[in-house]
Design a protein around this motif. Structure first.
Motif, PDB file in Angstrom:
ATOM      1  N   ARG A  97       0.876  -1.182   0.000  1.00  0.00           N
ATOM      2  CA  ARG A  97       0.000   0.000   0.000  1.00  0.00           C
ATOM      3  C   ARG A  97       0.912   1.230   0.000  1.00  0.00           C
ATOM      4  O   ARG A  97       1.045   1.960   0.981  1.00  0.00           O
ATOM      5  CB  ARG A  97      -0.929  -0.038   1.205  1.00  0.00           C
ATOM      6  CG  ARG A  97      -1.922  -1.192   1.121  1.00  0.00           C
ATOM      7  CD  ARG A  97      -2.604  -1.531   2.449  1.00  0.00           C
ATOM      8  NE  ARG A  97      -3.366  -0.433   3.014  1.00  0.00           N
ATOM      9  CZ  ARG A  97      -4.121  -0.545   4.107  1.00  0.00           C
ATOM     10  NH1 ARG A  97      -4.227  -1.724   4.713  1.00  0.00           N
ATOM     11  NH2 ARG A  97      -4.777   0.497   4.586  1.00  0.00           N
ATOM     12  N   LEU A  98       1.570   1.442  -1.150  1.00  0.00           N
ATOM     13  CA  LEU A  98       2.684   2.381  -1.213  1.00  0.00           C
ATOM     14  C   LEU A  98       2.248   3.835  -1.084  1.00  0.00           C
ATOM     15  O   LEU A  98       2.968   4.645  -0.485  1.00  0.00           O
ATOM     16  CB  LEU A  98       3.459   2.173  -2.510  1.00  0.00           C
ATOM     17  CG  LEU A  98       4.122   0.790  -2.653  1.00  0.00           C
ATOM     18  CD1 LEU A  98       4.853   0.685  -3.978  1.00  0.00           C
ATOM     19  CD2 LEU A  98       5.102   0.540  -1.503  1.00  0.00           C
ATOM     20  N   ASN A  99       1.115   4.197  -1.636  1.00  0.00           N
ATOM     21  CA  ASN A  99       0.662   5.586  -1.519  1.00  0.00           C
ATOM     22  C   ASN A  99       0.391   5.957  -0.067  1.00  0.00           C
ATOM     23  O   ASN A  99       0.758   7.047   0.403  1.00  0.00           O
ATOM     24  CB  ASN A  99      -0.585   5.820  -2.368  1.00  0.00           C
ATOM     25  CG  ASN A  99      -0.266   5.873  -3.846  1.00  0.00           C
ATOM     26  OD1 ASN A  99       0.835   6.252  -4.236  1.00  0.00           O
ATOM     27  ND2 ASN A  99      -1.216   5.482  -4.681  1.00  0.00           N
ATOM     28  N   GLU A 100      -0.250   5.039   0.657  1.00  0.00           N
ATOM     29  CA  GLU A 100      -0.505   5.295   2.078  1.00  0.00           C
ATOM     30  C   GLU A 100       0.800   5.317   2.864  1.00  0.00           C
ATOM     31  O   GLU A 100       0.985   6.151   3.759  1.00  0.00           O
ATOM     32  CB  GLU A 100      -1.427   4.212   2.648  1.00  0.00           C
ATOM     33  CG  GLU A 100      -2.828   4.218   2.059  1.00  0.00           C
ATOM     34  CD  GLU A 100      -3.616   2.997   2.486  1.00  0.00           C
ATOM     35  OE1 GLU A 100      -4.097   2.983   3.626  1.00  0.00           O
ATOM     36  OE2 GLU A 100      -3.732   2.062   1.671  1.00  0.00           O
ATOM     37  N   LYS A 108       3.728   6.139   1.696  1.00  0.00           N
ATOM     38  CA  LYS A 108       4.419   7.390   1.369  1.00  0.00           C
ATOM     39  C   LYS A 108       3.860   8.542   2.182  1.00  0.00           C
ATOM     40  O   LYS A 108       4.606   9.389   2.697  1.00  0.00           O
ATOM     41  CB  LYS A 108       4.285   7.667  -0.131  1.00  0.00           C
ATOM     42  CG  LYS A 108       5.085   8.872  -0.595  1.00  0.00           C
ATOM     43  CD  LYS A 108       5.085   9.000  -2.113  1.00  0.00           C
ATOM     44  CE  LYS A 108       3.711   9.349  -2.630  1.00  0.00           C
ATOM     45  NZ  LYS A 108       3.725   9.699  -4.069  1.00  0.00           N
ATOM     46  N   SER A 109       2.548   8.573   2.343  1.00  0.00           N
ATOM     47  CA  SER A 109       1.917   9.621   3.139  1.00  0.00           C
ATOM     48  C   SER A 109       2.373   9.555   4.593  1.00  0.00           C
ATOM     49  O   SER A 109       2.658  10.588   5.219  1.00  0.00           O
ATOM     50  CB  SER A 109       0.398   9.491   3.049  1.00  0.00           C
ATOM     51  OG  SER A 109      -0.238  10.446   3.865  1.00  0.00           O
ATOM     52  N   SER A 128       6.010  10.628   4.849  1.00  0.00           N
ATOM     53  CA  SER A 128       6.086  12.079   4.648  1.00  0.00           C
ATOM     54  C   SER A 128       5.706  12.816   5.928  1.00  0.00           C
ATOM     55  O   SER A 128       6.364  13.784   6.327  1.00  0.00           O
ATOM     56  CB  SER A 128       5.160  12.476   3.498  1.00  0.00           C
ATOM     57  OG  SER A 128       5.217  13.865   3.287  1.00  0.00           O
ATOM     58  N   CYS A 187       9.197   6.051  -2.317  1.00  0.00           N
ATOM     59  CA  CYS A 187       8.899   6.755  -3.565  1.00  0.00           C
ATOM     60  C   CYS A 187       9.463   5.998  -4.766  1.00  0.00           C
ATOM     61  O   CYS A 187       8.802   5.888  -5.811  1.00  0.00           O
ATOM     62  CB  CYS A 187       9.469   8.173  -3.521  1.00  0.00           C
ATOM     63  SG  CYS A 187       8.622   9.287  -2.372  1.00  0.00           S
ATOM     64  N   GLY A 189       7.324   3.058  -5.501  1.00  0.00           N
ATOM     65  CA  GLY A 189       6.066   3.465  -6.108  1.00  0.00           C
ATOM     66  C   GLY A 189       6.245   4.195  -7.427  1.00  0.00           C
ATOM     67  O   GLY A 189       5.268   4.731  -7.971  1.00  0.00           O
ATOM     68  N   ALA A 193       7.561   6.968  -8.044  1.00  0.00           N
ATOM     69  CA  ALA A 193       7.411   8.423  -7.939  1.00  0.00           C
ATOM     70  C   ALA A 193       8.815   9.018  -8.049  1.00  0.00           C
ATOM     71  O   ALA A 193       9.413   9.452  -7.058  1.00  0.00           O
ATOM     72  CB  ALA A 193       6.736   8.804  -6.619  1.00  0.00           C
ATOM     73  N   GLU A 237       9.764  12.746  -6.839  1.00  0.00           N
ATOM     74  CA  GLU A 237       9.780  12.887  -5.377  1.00  0.00           C
ATOM     75  C   GLU A 237      10.997  12.182  -4.784  1.00  0.00           C
ATOM     76  O   GLU A 237      11.655  12.704  -3.876  1.00  0.00           O
ATOM     77  CB  GLU A 237       8.508  12.298  -4.777  1.00  0.00           C
ATOM     78  CG  GLU A 237       7.253  13.091  -5.073  1.00  0.00           C
ATOM     79  CD  GLU A 237       6.022  12.448  -4.457  1.00  0.00           C
ATOM     80  OE1 GLU A 237       5.886  12.527  -3.219  1.00  0.00           O
ATOM     81  OE2 GLU A 237       5.215  11.852  -5.200  1.00  0.00           O
TER      82      GLU A 237
END
Length: 576
Positions: A270-273, A275-276, A279, A299, A302, A304, A307
């Motif tokens: 769950r890379l977006n979560e 990353k959040s 961060s 990042c 994922g 990105a 970033e």
């Protein structure tokens, strides 16, 4: 000596302690350390000392000011025993603990605990030092004294220190925990310590049940973290994540909870979560470059890229994780097909853990682009500038040429390397593998036997020679002896299990071959192992099952030459 002089001396001791620190001027002590001068929360009360004792203690303080910590510690330890004074014993213990002198720390902690029987800090110090020394039964006795004094004890350290002990020791400790729990059933630290020990003993379900019985199971950070990790180890990460979320709401500033939660999100892809979360952690703890590096890696994972580059450049500018940052910048540019930028970043990686991977990437990129001369020149320069890595750099060059199907160049490189390092077993093994591809089995055998002569327990060389003799010759007896020796050294290695199965197949022991090859394929689902298992099944008339094994392997590795050759040889078709 009169009392007033003794008190004056005590004051001098406390002032002099400020210089008992094994650091250069300007260094900042780590957050986890407390210099001896700052550990005392209450004024010490010293006894009346003899002239000889006073002289030794003053000498100890002067020695500490002059960085002669051996003299300072020795004098204090001696006087702790001589005077049996609890303040002197504590001072000796604090110095020993700060300097990492384990034997002296245990010795003086016991003197301190004995002479200050009502001091909870003294009892805990003795317990911890005894646990570190593996004397767990005695440690528990001191822990119980701390409990009797209604002190906050830390049984988790006692349990963790027993993690690498034998099963009998852990069983004995568990009995001690149970005995104390009967007396103090509501002591949360005691329950937590037992749960830690159960976890270390491979009993996660029991540990989890015990933790969930704690009144503050959902409130205190340490039990929360342990529960989450236990749930994760049991494959219940979906239960662990909401547990951590609740914990974060209760303890929003606790880094451990948030970091554990973020890492679990990564493991769940769950890379977006994730990353959040990372961060947010970096914003909350802007000086923690470990968190910044973790965020950069998330990042990258994922994709990105922009970033990731920002955080990695920040690390370089901050002088933190510099080599790893350059290496991962190279990865990011490579993924974006910016080869020249990737080469620049890889070149900036210095000696350390990332140096050889960077050299490998540079070589493979250049060879793939047809820039062979440049690749060789760079590696030669690297060997000159980093002679400690010379052998590994030769191996990188040879392996890269082999991967590019440039076998003769790979052979030339390894020959050059062996002229410089004729006895290196890694180079000899690599030449043996290259010789096998050239069909030069005599050279392969000479090199592998030389490796085995130098390192009789080299399971990789034993297995390689045994497998080759079984696969390419009829010397099955020698092959079996070699592979069986490799198996004795590394019984869980799937490559060795595959070889042992193949030797048994060659000898006609089909049922045993099938058994071993099934285990090997389960542990290492490789196309070559599947080819061997399928052939063993085919030879027993289990053609349908053999075809199923091959078909499954082809889905994962459709271009494997050995698998395809086996299928065509036995079925007459390229498809199973």
């Amino acid at each position: 000596m009169n009392k007033s002089l003794a008190l004056l001396t005590a004051a001098l001791f406390l002032a002099g302690c400020q210089n008992l620190s094994p650091r250069t001027e300007g260094d900042t002590p780590p957050a986890t350390e407390t210099p001896p001068a700052q550990v005392d929360q209450q004024p010490q009360v010293y006894g009346s000392f003899s002239q000889e004792t006073l002289y030794e203690l003053l000498a100890a303080e002067l020695a500490g000011q002059r960085n002669r910590f051996d003299i300072a510690l020795g004098n204090y330890v001696r006087q702790a025993h001589e005077t049996q004074d609890p303040a002197v014993a504590e001072r000796a213990f604090r110095i020993a603990e700060y300097l990492g002198a384990d034997d002296a720390a245990l010795d003086t902690a016991l003197v301190w605990a004995k002479t200050a029987n009502g001091n909870l800090d003294a009892q805990r110090a003795a317990a911890v030092q005894l646990a570190r020394a593996g004397r767990y039964d005695e440690a528990m006795q001191y822990m119980e004294r701390a409990l009797q004094g209604q002190g906050a004890t830390h049984f988790d350290f006692l349990a963790l220190s027993a993690a690498e002990t034998d099963a009998d020791t852990r069983a004995g400790l568990l009995q001690s925990f149970d005995r104390l729990l009967k007396k103090y059933p509501d002591n949360s630290q005691l329950v937590f310590g037992k749960a830690v020990l159960l976890q270390q003993d491979g009993r996660p379900n029991e540990a989890l049940t015990l933790l969930e019985s704690l009144p503050n199971a959902n409130k205190d950070v340490a039990p929360l973290l342990l529960r989450a990790r236990l749930l994760q180890s049991l494959g219940r990460t979906d239960d662990a994540l909401p547990l951590l979320q609740k914990g974060i709401k209760q303890h929003p500033d606790d880094k451990r909870l948030r970091l554990t939660y973020a890492r679990m999100l990564v493991e769940q892809d769950r890379l977006n979560e994730a990353k959040s979360e990372f961060s947010g952690l970096v914003q909350q703890f802007p000086d923690d470059d470990d968190l910044r590096f973790s965020l950069a890696l998330v990042c990258l994972e994922g994709e990105a890229w922009d970033e990731a580059e920002v955080y990695l450049q920040q690390l370089v500018e901050r002088g933190s994780h510099v080599d790893a940052a350059h290496f991962n910048l190279g990865r990011a540019y490579e993924e974006q097909h910016d080869i020249e930028s990737a080469l620049i970043e890889y070149d900036l990686v210095g000696a350390g853990n990332d140096y050889l991977p960077a050299q490998m990437r540079v070589t493979e990129l250049l060879l793939a682009a047809g820039r062979t001369d440049e690749a060789r020149a760079r590696l030669a320069k690297a060997r000159d500038s980093q002679p400690d890595y010379a052998i590994q750099l030769y191996l990188i060059e040879a392996e890269s040429f082999a991967n590019q199907n440039q076998g003769e160049r790979a052979w030339s490189v390894i020959q050059q390397a062996l002229q410089q390092f004729p006895d290196d077993t890694n180079l000899l093994y690599t030449r043996a593998m290259l010789a096998e591809k050239r069909g030069d089995l005599a050279q392969l055998e000479r090199d592998l036997r030389q490796v085995i002569a130098r390192d009789p327990e080299n399971a990789m060389a034993l297995n390689a020679l045994g497998y080759t003799l079984a696969d390419r010759t009829t010397r099955y007896g020698e092959a079996k002896a070699l592979v069986e020796k490799a198996y004795q050294i590394k019984p869980d290695d799937p490559a060795i299990l595959d070889s042992l199965g193949w030797v048994n197949f060659r000898l006609g022991n089909l049922a045993e071959a099938e058994r071993l090859l099934r285990i090997a394929l389960l542990r290492y689902p490789d196309a070559e192992v599947a080819a061997h298992l399928g052939e063993a099944l085919w030879a027993q008339g289990k053609q349908r099952e053999a075809r199923d094994v091959w078909a499954d392997a082809l889905k994962k590795q459709p271009d494997n030459a050995i698998l395809r050759a086996t299928i065509k040889r036995l079925t007459g078709s390229e498809k199973p």
